[in-house]
Design a protein around this motif. Sequence first.
Motif, PDB file in Angstrom:
ATOM      1  N   THR A  33       0.852  -1.184   0.000  1.00  0.00           N
ATOM      2  CA  THR A  33       0.000   0.000   0.000  1.00  0.00           C
ATOM      3  C   THR A  33       0.889   1.236   0.000  1.00  0.00           C
ATOM      4  OG1 THR A  33      -0.070   0.332   2.391  1.00  0.00           O
ATOM      5  CG2 THR A  33      -1.602  -1.298   1.473  1.00  0.00           C
ATOM      6  N   PRO A  34       0.314   2.398  -0.268  1.00  0.00           N
ATOM      7  CA  PRO A  34       1.116   3.631  -0.178  1.00  0.00           C
ATOM      8  C   PRO A  34       1.698   3.858   1.207  1.00  0.00           C
ATOM      9  CG  PRO A  34      -0.925   4.030  -1.377  1.00  0.00           C
ATOM     10  CD  PRO A  34      -1.040   2.653  -0.813  1.00  0.00           C
ATOM     11  N   MET A  35       1.082   3.244   2.243  1.00  0.00           N
ATOM     12  CA  MET A  35       1.602   3.400   3.601  1.00  0.00           C
ATOM     13  C   MET A  35       2.945   2.700   3.781  1.00  0.00           C
ATOM     14  SD  MET A  35      -1.753   2.932   6.025  1.00  0.00           S
ATOM     15  CE  MET A  35      -2.051   1.258   5.427  1.00  0.00           C
ATOM     16  N   ASP A  36       3.227   1.689   2.942  1.00  0.00           N
ATOM     17  CA  ASP A  36       4.472   0.938   3.071  1.00  0.00           C
ATOM     18  C   ASP A  36       5.586   1.711   2.386  1.00  0.00           C
ATOM     19  OD1 ASP A  36       6.512  -0.845   3.243  1.00  0.00           O
ATOM     20  OD2 ASP A  36       5.629  -2.359   1.927  1.00  0.00           O
ATOM     21  N   ASN A  37       6.148   2.698   3.097  1.00  0.00           N
ATOM     22  CA  ASN A  37       7.163   3.541   2.477  1.00  0.00           C
ATOM     23  C   ASN A  37       8.548   2.898   2.476  1.00  0.00           C
ATOM     24  OD1 ASN A  37       7.930   3.784   5.142  1.00  0.00           O
ATOM     25  ND2 ASN A  37       7.153   5.876   5.377  1.00  0.00           N
ATOM     26  N   ALA A  38       8.650   1.658   2.976  1.00  0.00           N
ATOM     27  CA  ALA A  38       9.924   0.941   2.932  1.00  0.00           C
ATOM     28  C   ALA A  38      10.030   0.055   1.701  1.00  0.00           C
ATOM     29  CB  ALA A  38      10.093   0.094   4.194  1.00  0.00           C
ATOM     30  N   ASN A  39       9.015   0.082   0.847  1.00  0.00           N
ATOM     31  CA  ASN A  39       9.006  -0.807  -0.315  1.00  0.00           C
ATOM     32  C   ASN A  39      10.233  -0.590  -1.209  1.00  0.00           C
ATOM     33  OD1 ASN A  39       7.740  -2.801  -2.004  1.00  0.00           O
ATOM     34  ND2 ASN A  39       7.183  -1.152  -3.401  1.00  0.00           N
ATOM     35  N   ASP A  40      10.541   0.669  -1.499  1.00  0.00           N
ATOM     36  CA  ASP A  40      11.700   0.972  -2.339  1.00  0.00           C
ATOM     37  C   ASP A  40      13.002   0.568  -1.647  1.00  0.00           C
ATOM     38  OD1 ASP A  40      10.078   1.949  -4.296  1.00  0.00           O
ATOM     39  OD2 ASP A  40      10.368   4.066  -3.779  1.00  0.00           O
ATOM     40  N   LEU A  41      13.063   0.769  -0.340  1.00  0.00           N
ATOM     41  CA  LEU A  41      14.272   0.426   0.400  1.00  0.00           C
ATOM     42  C   LEU A  41      14.497  -1.088   0.409  1.00  0.00           C
ATOM     43  CD1 LEU A  41      16.605   1.598   1.933  1.00  0.00           C
ATOM     44  CD2 LEU A  41      15.166   1.773   3.968  1.00  0.00           C
ATOM     45  N   ARG A  42      13.420  -1.851   0.530  1.00  0.00           N
ATOM     46  CA  ARG A  42      13.553  -3.316   0.458  1.00  0.00           C
ATOM     47  C   ARG A  42      14.042  -3.744  -0.921  1.00  0.00           C
ATOM     48  NH1 ARG A  42       8.445  -3.316   2.897  1.00  0.00           N
ATOM     49  NH2 ARG A  42       7.501  -4.138   0.988  1.00  0.00           N
ATOM     50  N   ARG A  43      13.501  -3.104  -1.973  1.00  0.00           N
ATOM     51  CA  ARG A  43      13.920  -3.460  -3.322  1.00  0.00           C
ATOM     52  C   ARG A  43      15.399  -3.155  -3.529  1.00  0.00           C
ATOM     53  NH1 ARG A  43      10.555  -0.656  -5.831  1.00  0.00           N
ATOM     54  NH2 ARG A  43      11.850   1.138  -6.382  1.00  0.00           N
ATOM     55  N   GLN A  44      15.846  -1.997  -3.058  1.00  0.00           N
ATOM     56  CA  GLN A  44      17.263  -1.651  -3.174  1.00  0.00           C
ATOM     57  C   GLN A  44      18.142  -2.631  -2.404  1.00  0.00           C
ATOM     58  OE1 GLN A  44      17.512   2.395  -1.806  1.00  0.00           O
ATOM     59  NE2 GLN A  44      16.027   3.139  -3.321  1.00  0.00           N
ATOM     60  N   THR A  45      17.671  -3.049  -1.241  1.00  0.00           N
ATOM     61  CA  THR A  45      18.420  -4.016  -0.438  1.00  0.00           C
ATOM     62  C   THR A  45      18.548  -5.339  -1.172  1.00  0.00           C
ATOM     63  OG1 THR A  45      17.676  -2.976   1.625  1.00  0.00           O
ATOM     64  CG2 THR A  45      18.486  -5.240   1.769  1.00  0.00           C
ATOM     65  N   THR A  46      17.454  -5.794  -1.775  1.00  0.00           N
ATOM     66  CA  THR A  46      17.481  -7.045  -2.535  1.00  0.00           C
ATOM     67  C   THR A  46      18.477  -6.957  -3.687  1.00  0.00           C
ATOM     68  OG1 THR A  46      15.185  -7.576  -1.985  1.00  0.00           O
ATOM     69  CG2 THR A  46      16.105  -8.596  -3.969  1.00  0.00           C
ATOM     70  N   LEU A  47      18.430  -5.866  -4.438  1.00  0.00           N
ATOM     71  CA  LEU A  47      19.338  -5.699  -5.576  1.00  0.00           C
ATOM     72  C   LEU A  47      20.792  -5.647  -5.107  1.00  0.00           C
ATOM     73  CD1 LEU A  47      17.338  -3.067  -7.675  1.00  0.00           C
ATOM     74  CD2 LEU A  47      17.575  -5.524  -8.130  1.00  0.00           C
ATOM     75  N   MET A  48      21.045  -4.994  -3.982  1.00  0.00           N
ATOM     76  CA  MET A  48      22.402  -4.896  -3.460  1.00  0.00           C
ATOM     77  C   MET A  48      22.926  -6.262  -3.040  1.00  0.00           C
ATOM     78  SD  MET A  48      24.661  -2.479  -3.046  1.00  0.00           S
ATOM     79  CE  MET A  48      23.805  -0.920  -2.801  1.00  0.00           C
ATOM     80  N   LEU A  49      22.078  -7.057  -2.379  1.00  0.00           N
ATOM     81  CA  LEU A  49      22.498  -8.390  -1.960  1.00  0.00           C
ATOM     82  C   LEU A  49      22.781  -9.276  -3.167  1.00  0.00           C
ATOM     83  CD1 LEU A  49      20.052  -8.966   1.030  1.00  0.00           C
ATOM     84  CD2 LEU A  49      22.543  -8.750   1.163  1.00  0.00           C
ATOM     85  N   GLU A  50      21.949  -9.170  -4.189  1.00  0.00           N
ATOM     86  CA  GLU A  50      22.166 -10.000  -5.372  1.00  0.00           C
ATOM     87  C   GLU A  50      23.430  -9.584  -6.122  1.00  0.00           C
ATOM     88  OE1 GLU A  50      18.414  -9.885  -7.420  1.00  0.00           O
ATOM     89  OE2 GLU A  50      17.625 -11.545  -6.186  1.00  0.00           O
ATOM     90  N   LYS A  51      23.795  -8.303  -6.061  1.00  0.00           N
ATOM     91  CA  LYS A  51      25.074  -7.874  -6.639  1.00  0.00           C
ATOM     92  C   LYS A  51      26.244  -8.517  -5.906  1.00  0.00           C
ATOM     93  CE  LYS A  51      23.743  -3.319  -8.456  1.00  0.00           C
ATOM     94  NZ  LYS A  51      23.921  -1.839  -8.306  1.00  0.00           N
ATOM     95  N   MET A  52      26.024  -8.901  -4.653  1.00  0.00           N
ATOM     96  CA  MET A  52      27.062  -9.555  -3.863  1.00  0.00           C
ATOM     97  C   MET A  52      26.925 -11.068  -3.899  1.00  0.00           C
ATOM     98  SD  MET A  52      27.199  -6.948  -0.593  1.00  0.00           S
ATOM     99  CE  MET A  52      28.783  -7.564  -0.022  1.00  0.00           C
ATOM    100  N   SER A  53      26.156 -11.572  -4.894  1.00  0.00           N
ATOM    101  CA  SER A  53      25.960 -13.012  -5.120  1.00  0.00           C
ATOM    102  C   SER A  53      25.256 -13.680  -3.949  1.00  0.00           C
ATOM    103  CB  SER A  53      27.295 -13.706  -5.404  1.00  0.00           C
ATOM    104  OG  SER A  53      27.902 -13.148  -6.551  1.00  0.00           O
ATOM    105  N   ILE A  54      24.315 -12.952  -3.320  1.00  0.00           N
ATOM    106  CA  ILE A  54      23.478 -13.520  -2.256  1.00  0.00           C
ATOM    107  C   ILE A  54      22.042 -13.506  -2.762  1.00  0.00           C
ATOM    108  CG2 ILE A  54      22.700 -13.282   0.129  1.00  0.00           C
ATOM    109  CD1 ILE A  54      25.296 -11.859   0.768  1.00  0.00           C
ATOM    110  N   PRO A  55      21.544 -14.625  -3.304  1.00  0.00           N
ATOM    111  CA  PRO A  55      20.184 -14.645  -3.857  1.00  0.00           C
ATOM    112  C   PRO A  55      19.131 -14.444  -2.776  1.00  0.00           C
ATOM    113  CG  PRO A  55      21.479 -16.541  -4.601  1.00  0.00           C
ATOM    114  CD  PRO A  55      22.242 -15.899  -3.485  1.00  0.00           C
ATOM    115  N   VAL A  56      18.130 -13.634  -3.082  1.00  0.00           N
ATOM    116  CA  VAL A  56      17.027 -13.361  -2.168  1.00  0.00           C
ATOM    117  C   VAL A  56      15.784 -14.084  -2.669  1.00  0.00           C
ATOM    118  CG1 VAL A  56      15.533 -11.564  -1.208  1.00  0.00           C
ATOM    119  CG2 VAL A  56      17.986 -11.137  -1.493  1.00  0.00           C
TER     120      VAL A  56
END
Length: 446
Positions: free
Chosen positions: A156-179
Amino acid sequence: MSSEKDIDFVLRTVEERDIRFVRLWFTDVLGNLKSFAISPEELEEAFEEGIGFDGSSIDGFVSLEESDMLAFPDPDTFTLLPWRPTESGVARVFCDVYTPSREPFDGDPRNCLLKVFTKADKMGYIPNVGPKIEYFYSDSQHELRPKDDAGYFDLTPMDNANDLRRQTTLMLEKMSIPVQYSYHAAGPSQNGVELRFTEAVSCADNIVTARLVIKQLAAQQGMYASFMPKPVAGQPGSAMFLYQSLFSHEGENLFWAPKDYHVAHLSDLAQHYVAGILKYAPEFTLVTNPTVNSYKRFISTGEVPNYATWGRKNRSALVRIPAHKPGKHVSTRIELRSPDPTANPYLALAATIAAGLKGIEEKLPLPEESARDTFLLSQKELEAKGIRRLPRTLGEAIQNFEESELMREVLGDHIFDYLVQEKKHEWNDYCTAVTDWERKRYYGGF
């Protein structure tokens, strides 16, 4: 031991990518990440001879009189830190800590897990673990100030951490840690990330990395990520669920068995493993739940385990057996629901896997499956069923741990004695502290 081929690959990558700093990572006994940087010119020597550092400055390591330690990088863990500037590349590599005589250091948590992994390997098993880590976002480092009112899996729009979670996932996958997936958890501003299963030592490395990445990206957005198990009374706490299984050297999942003659598709081996975890859970709880606050999460809500039980649909059980798709034998696993994200992942995995292996060695029978209403039974009824309660406070956990022969054997005298001493100090400090709750309740009375 790492091969020359692995080391050559790392050295070649450092040169080709113009890496200017290599950070050597390890944890202290309590699980705090420690690091120091070396130049790329020092890396080859580090692989061959180790890099010396002052072990007396690390909690739980050694005294001032015997302070010299050696850090040997594990080339399999080499990766770039993608949040660092590309023009002066920075990489990290996990290290194993040795004494000056080139012996594995007894106070190194990673070495502790490596020994358990080696024992399992000699028994013919490869322990695999997939972690699910929960945490809270806030705009303050000192108190939780929720940034949303979203609930479990809300989008929902209330979940303002959505973008931050997505960035975290992408960062972990760049470090070869599959999410596997990231999500908004049940509490306000509470989030979670589930990492793909891998062998146990790599899993612990990934947990340490994920905790740093989550905090790093939150800080870049002016936020603070907290792994405190129970930051707010009346709200859900944060867990670190551990999905465990044993594989053969040929890649076969040894936990799976046909349902027609086995419970919940669990093989005899898996049933012994679960029984071992249930038997020794009160003894290893200090390791999986190491803080005073950890036990504030253990409340009878039906979602957090209070007893050493197992079940399939029962999320109040200590060990839950998740359902898997027909034909997906590789996904047969157990879910250990008690640990929280303040645990040192190396020690938590060492203790829990060792408990499971002990159940196999002792051929322990799997107890009766627990119903959801187990926590409603009286203590006498629970004892009649052979069900043990998990420690309710850090003090109880210390007592059970201190009396455990298995935990001393698994962790070794160095780590075992340090944990007992350190946690007794923590418990005493808590017991002698006067809180706002006490002042409000008792100051003006009597």
